[in-house]
Design a protein around this motif. Structure first.
Motif, short mmCIF file in Angstrom:
data_model
loop_
_atom_site.label_atom_id
_atom_site.label_comp_id
_atom_site.label_asym_id
_atom_site.label_seq_id
_atom_site.Cartn_x
_atom_site.Cartn_y
_atom_site.Cartn_z
N CYS A 46 -28.44 9.02 49.75
CA CYS A 46 -28.50 9.63 51.09
C CYS A 46 -28.08 11.09 50.95
O CYS A 46 -27.43 11.48 49.97
CB CYS A 46 -27.63 8.86 52.08
SG CYS A 46 -25.87 9.10 51.85
N CYS A 53 -23.68 4.43 48.74
CA CYS A 53 -23.17 3.82 49.98
C CYS A 53 -24.13 2.79 50.56
O CYS A 53 -23.79 2.14 51.55
CB CYS A 53 -22.89 4.91 51.02
SG CYS A 53 -24.39 5.59 51.78
N CYS A 96 -24.08 11.57 50.67
CA CYS A 96 -23.47 11.28 49.36
C CYS A 96 -23.90 12.34 48.33
O CYS A 96 -23.08 12.82 47.53
CB CYS A 96 -23.88 9.90 48.86
SG CYS A 96 -23.07 8.55 49.74
N CYS A 129 -29.35 4.16 49.35
CA CYS A 129 -28.47 5.05 48.59
C CYS A 129 -27.74 4.25 47.51
O CYS A 129 -27.17 3.19 47.79
CB CYS A 129 -27.48 5.72 49.54
SG CYS A 129 -26.24 6.74 48.71
ZN LIG Z 1 -24.95 7.48 50.50
#
Ligand SMILES: [Zn+2]
Length: 178
Positions: free
Chosen positions: A122, A94, A125, A91
């Motif tokens: 992801c 994150c 997010c 991601c």
């Molecule tokens: Zn993420």
């Protein structure tokens, strides 16, 4: 043509006579290049290939004995798989495992579907961000999205490289955002 049994393996990297990486071919094709003296093996893979007359180690990297001139494809197609590969399946926000593609500047607000505006993300997010920009969320991108470039992309595309090819391909991590 030698009778070479099909074998397991991810393929063989073909280098030009100048050692410049050209492409990836099947192990069988690489073995035929070696047996016909069109190439020499410079790195062995796992196992032995048997033909009617010969046995040779499975080639992992072969070098052509004569230089070939090849026109290069400079543009890397923008596919879901290619985006994940560029971003290492992580991601952009994150660094967790990525399952979705996020448009950094949202498409609903005119963001382009282009290498510079797409990142792997992801689901959490992506959902949290919704139609906001990273700046509006107070988020930072791990790396500035950019079209993939370099020898590895030209030769491999989204294929996973064999670690034995690392000496011939530039497999550095993408640059981090400043
Ligand atoms: Zn993420």
């Amino acid at each position: 043509m030698p009778d070479i049994r099909p074998t397991v393996g991810s393929g063989a990297l073909v280098l030009n006579a100048t050692y410049e990486p050209l492409c990836v071919v099947s192990v069988r094709r690489a073995a035929i290049l070696v047996l016909s003296a069109k190439a020499v093996c410079v790195a062995d893979g796992d196992g032995i290939l048997h033909s009617a007359r010969d046995a040779l180690p499975v080639p992992s990297v072969v070098r052509l004995t004569r230089f070939v001139r090849v026109p290069y494809r400079t543009h890397v197609g923008l596919s879901r798989r290619a985006i994940f590969a560029r971003d290492g399946w992580r991601c952009a926000y994150c660094r967790g495992p990525a399952e979705t593609i996020d448009h950094v500047f949202p498409r609903s607000r005119g963001g382009r579907h282009a290498w510079e505006n797409v990142v792997a993300a992801c689901a959490r997010c992506n959902h949290t961000k919704g139609d906001k920009t990273p700046a509006e969320m107070g988020w930072r991108l791990h790396a500035l999205p950019a079209p993939p470039k370099g020898t590895a992309w030209r030769v491999l595309g989204h294929r996973a490289p064999d670690p034995r090819w690392a000496d011939w391909l530039d497999l550095r991590e993408p640059e981090a955002a400043a």
